[in-house]
Write a protein that holds these residues in place. Structure first.
Motif, PDB file in Angstrom:
ATOM      1  N   PHE A   1      34.663 -26.989  16.270  1.00 35.12           N
ATOM      2  CA  PHE A   1      34.221 -25.951  17.190  1.00 35.12           C
ATOM      3  C   PHE A   1      35.419 -25.128  17.639  1.00 35.12           C
ATOM      4  CE2 PHE A   1      32.675 -24.643  21.515  1.00 35.12           C
ATOM      5  CZ  PHE A   1      31.651 -23.834  21.054  1.00 35.12           C
ATOM      6  N   ASN A   2      35.248 -23.832  17.664  1.00 34.64           N
ATOM      7  CA  ASN A   2      36.302 -22.945  18.153  1.00 34.64           C
ATOM      8  C   ASN A   2      35.814 -22.266  19.425  1.00 34.64           C
ATOM      9  OD1 ASN A   2      38.225 -20.956  18.589  1.00 34.64           O
ATOM     10  ND2 ASN A   2      37.447 -19.633  16.951  1.00 34.64           N
ATOM     11  N   PRO A   3      36.185 -22.817  20.589  1.00 28.66           N
ATOM     12  CA  PRO A   3      35.640 -22.299  21.846  1.00 28.66           C
ATOM     13  C   PRO A   3      36.055 -20.860  22.134  1.00 28.66           C
ATOM     14  CG  PRO A   3      37.336 -23.958  22.267  1.00 28.66           C
ATOM     15  CD  PRO A   3      37.111 -23.933  20.788  1.00 28.66           C
ATOM     16  N   LEU A   4      37.147 -20.406  21.541  1.00 28.39           N
ATOM     17  CA  LEU A   4      37.613 -19.041  21.792  1.00 28.39           C
ATOM     18  C   LEU A   4      36.582 -18.007  21.361  1.00 28.39           C
ATOM     19  CD1 LEU A   4      41.360 -19.090  20.714  1.00 28.39           C
ATOM     20  CD2 LEU A   4      40.422 -18.897  23.017  1.00 28.39           C
ATOM     21  N   CYS A   5      35.834 -18.357  20.321  1.00 27.99           N
ATOM     22  CA  CYS A   5      34.921 -17.382  19.717  1.00 27.99           C
ATOM     23  C   CYS A   5      33.495 -17.918  19.668  1.00 27.99           C
ATOM     24  CB  CYS A   5      35.434 -17.045  18.316  1.00 27.99           C
ATOM     25  SG  CYS A   5      34.549 -15.800  17.414  1.00 27.99           S
ATOM     26  N   GLY A   6      33.334 -19.227  19.917  1.00 27.26           N
ATOM     27  CA  GLY A   6      32.006 -19.830  19.844  1.00 27.26           C
ATOM     28  C   GLY A   6      31.604 -20.208  18.432  1.00 27.26           C
ATOM     29  N   ASP A   7      32.586 -20.317  17.537  1.00 31.01           N
ATOM     30  CA  ASP A   7      32.273 -20.659  16.142  1.00 31.01           C
ATOM     31  C   ASP A   7      32.061 -22.159  15.986  1.00 31.01           C
ATOM     32  OD1 ASP A   7      32.902 -17.997  15.401  1.00 31.01           O
ATOM     33  OD2 ASP A   7      35.025 -18.550  15.362  1.00 31.01           O
ATOM     34  N   GLU A   8      31.146 -22.482  15.110  1.00 28.51           N
ATOM     35  CA  GLU A   8      30.833 -23.881  14.824  1.00 28.51           C
ATOM     36  C   GLU A   8      30.755 -24.067  13.314  1.00 28.51           C
ATOM     37  OE1 GLU A   8      27.145 -26.534  16.417  1.00 28.51           O
ATOM     38  OE2 GLU A   8      26.673 -24.762  15.202  1.00 28.51           O
TER      39      GLU A   8
ATOM     40  N   GLY B   1      28.560 -18.726  13.578  1.00 33.03           N
ATOM     41  CA  GLY B   1      29.705 -18.124  14.231  1.00 33.03           C
ATOM     42  C   GLY B   1      30.010 -16.784  13.612  1.00 33.03           C
ATOM     43  N   CYS B   2      31.171 -16.262  13.895  1.00 33.62           N
ATOM     44  CA  CYS B   2      31.538 -14.926  13.430  1.00 33.62           C
ATOM     45  C   CYS B   2      31.711 -14.920  11.913  1.00 33.62           C
ATOM     46  CB  CYS B   2      32.810 -14.465  14.120  1.00 33.62           C
ATOM     47  SG  CYS B   2      34.267 -15.369  13.602  1.00 33.62           S
ATOM     48  N   SER B   3      31.758 -13.739  11.359  1.00 34.88           N
ATOM     49  CA  SER B   3      31.839 -13.598   9.901  1.00 34.88           C
ATOM     50  C   SER B   3      33.080 -14.274   9.342  1.00 34.88           C
ATOM     51  CB  SER B   3      31.816 -12.126   9.506  1.00 34.88           C
ATOM     52  OG  SER B   3      32.840 -11.421  10.166  1.00 34.88           O
ATOM     53  N   ILE B   4      34.187 -14.206  10.054  1.00 34.47           N
ATOM     54  CA  ILE B   4      35.425 -14.795   9.522  1.00 34.47           C
ATOM     55  C   ILE B   4      35.315 -16.317   9.433  1.00 34.47           C
ATOM     56  CG2 ILE B   4      37.883 -15.164   9.984  1.00 34.47           C
ATOM     57  CD1 ILE B   4      37.814 -12.277  11.221  1.00 34.47           C
ATOM     58  N   SER B   5      34.780 -16.934  10.480  1.00 37.10           N
ATOM     59  CA  SER B   5      34.678 -18.397  10.479  1.00 37.10           C
ATOM     60  C   SER B   5      33.753 -18.884   9.365  1.00 37.10           C
ATOM     61  CB  SER B   5      34.184 -18.911  11.846  1.00 37.10           C
ATOM     62  OG  SER B   5      32.848 -18.528  12.080  1.00 37.10           O
ATOM     63  N   GLN B   6      32.650 -18.198   9.169  1.00 36.03           N
ATOM     64  CA  GLN B   6      31.679 -18.648   8.169  1.00 36.03           C
ATOM     65  C   GLN B   6      32.137 -18.299   6.752  1.00 36.03           C
ATOM     66  OE1 GLN B   6      29.004 -20.602   9.433  1.00 36.03           O
ATOM     67  NE2 GLN B   6      30.332 -20.316  11.194  1.00 36.03           N
TER      68      GLN B   6
ATOM     69  N   VAL C   1      43.979 -13.447  17.643  1.00 40.32           N
ATOM     70  CA  VAL C   1      42.903 -14.182  18.312  1.00 40.32           C
ATOM     71  C   VAL C   1      41.873 -14.698  17.300  1.00 40.32           C
ATOM     72  CG1 VAL C   1      41.401 -12.222  18.834  1.00 40.32           C
ATOM     73  CG2 VAL C   1      41.505 -14.152  20.413  1.00 40.32           C
ATOM     74  N   ARG C   2      41.848 -14.069  16.097  1.00 41.14           N
ATOM     75  CA  ARG C   2      40.876 -14.490  15.085  1.00 41.14           C
ATOM     76  C   ARG C   2      41.423 -15.558  14.136  1.00 41.14           C
ATOM     77  NH1 ARG C   2      36.896 -10.806  14.962  1.00 41.14           N
ATOM     78  NH2 ARG C   2      35.599 -12.603  14.521  1.00 41.14           N
ATOM     79  N   VAL C   3      42.702 -15.882  14.270  1.00 39.50           N
ATOM     80  CA  VAL C   3      43.288 -16.867  13.350  1.00 39.50           C
ATOM     81  C   VAL C   3      42.554 -18.205  13.469  1.00 39.50           C
ATOM     82  CG1 VAL C   3      45.364 -18.237  12.882  1.00 39.50           C
ATOM     83  CG2 VAL C   3      45.537 -15.756  13.113  1.00 39.50           C
ATOM     84  N   LYS C   4      42.170 -18.563  14.681  1.00 34.88           N
ATOM     85  CA  LYS C   4      41.445 -19.832  14.875  1.00 34.88           C
ATOM     86  C   LYS C   4      40.070 -19.803  14.206  1.00 34.88           C
ATOM     87  CE  LYS C   4      43.359 -22.602  18.457  1.00 34.88           C
ATOM     88  NZ  LYS C   4      44.593 -21.989  18.936  1.00 34.88           N
ATOM     89  N   CYS C   5      39.478 -18.628  14.110  1.00 38.32           N
ATOM     90  CA  CYS C   5      38.206 -18.492  13.390  1.00 38.32           C
ATOM     91  C   CYS C   5      38.428 -18.818  11.914  1.00 38.32           C
ATOM     92  CB  CYS C   5      37.664 -17.067  13.492  1.00 38.32           C
ATOM     93  SG  CYS C   5      37.482 -16.443  15.170  1.00 38.32           S
ATOM     94  N   ALA C   6      39.519 -18.286  11.376  1.00 39.78           N
ATOM     95  CA  ALA C   6      39.797 -18.444   9.947  1.00 39.78           C
ATOM     96  C   ALA C   6      40.207 -19.872   9.593  1.00 39.78           C
ATOM     97  CB  ALA C   6      40.889 -17.467   9.516  1.00 39.78           C
TER      98      ALA C   6
HETATM   99 ZN    ZN Z   1      35.174 -16.472  15.288  1.00 40.24          ZN
END
Ligand code: ZN
Length: 140
Positions: free
Chosen positions: A33-40, A61-66, A120-125
């Motif tokens: 889980f990435n709480p910064l963006c809500g990605d799972e 989650g966001c497009s980058i995480s998925q 801020v999106r690095v954690k998504c990736a």
């Molecule tokens: Zn994200």
């Protein structure tokens, strides 16, 4: 031009994710889980003889995480654990700017380098990669 290509790769994986779904038992499930963006990202995988014989992902989650999860699943399925850890290390280095993207050697994973401009999106990736690393380390 390269930025545009990278963006297209990410959108393509987001819209048509590879290896999305669940595995049947026996399997290991690990959730990130990435709480910064809500990605799972939820990973289902199997390790046999030090090989990642099968892996699928689910979550939202966001497009980058998925997209990153989709790329990871596609590129690591069937690889040895040594290769898997090396690929994870490479993604971290790429996102930290320690190595430059190279389409020839890294393939579509190179596209993740586009995220470096948005710290801020690095954690998504990295979410899917962190989740897998954590799960594999837990096996030892
Ligand atoms: Zn994200």
């Amino acid at each position: 031009m390269l930025d545009e290509l990278y963006q297209q790769v990410i959108l393509d994986h987001y819209r048509q994710p590879r290896g999305r779904g669940h595995l049947q038992e026996p399997k290991i499930t690990h959730e990130g889980f990435n709480p910064l963006c809500g990605d799972e990202v939820i990973l289902d995988f199997r390790v046999e003889d030090d090989m990642l014989t099968d892996i699928k992902f689910s979550g939202r989650g966001c497009s980058i995480s998925q997209a990153s999860a989709s790329m990871m699943v596609e590129s690591l399925k069937g690889k040895s654990l040594t290769e898997v850890f090396e690929a994870i290390r490479q993604v971290y280095a790429l996102l930290k700017g320690e190595i430059e993207p190279d389409l020839e050697t890294m393939g579509e994973i190179s596209a993740l380098s586009g995220v470096r401009k948005f710290p801020v999106r690095v954690k998504c990736a990295t979410l899917a990669w962190h989740t897998l690393e954590e799960a594999l380390k837990g096996l030892k």
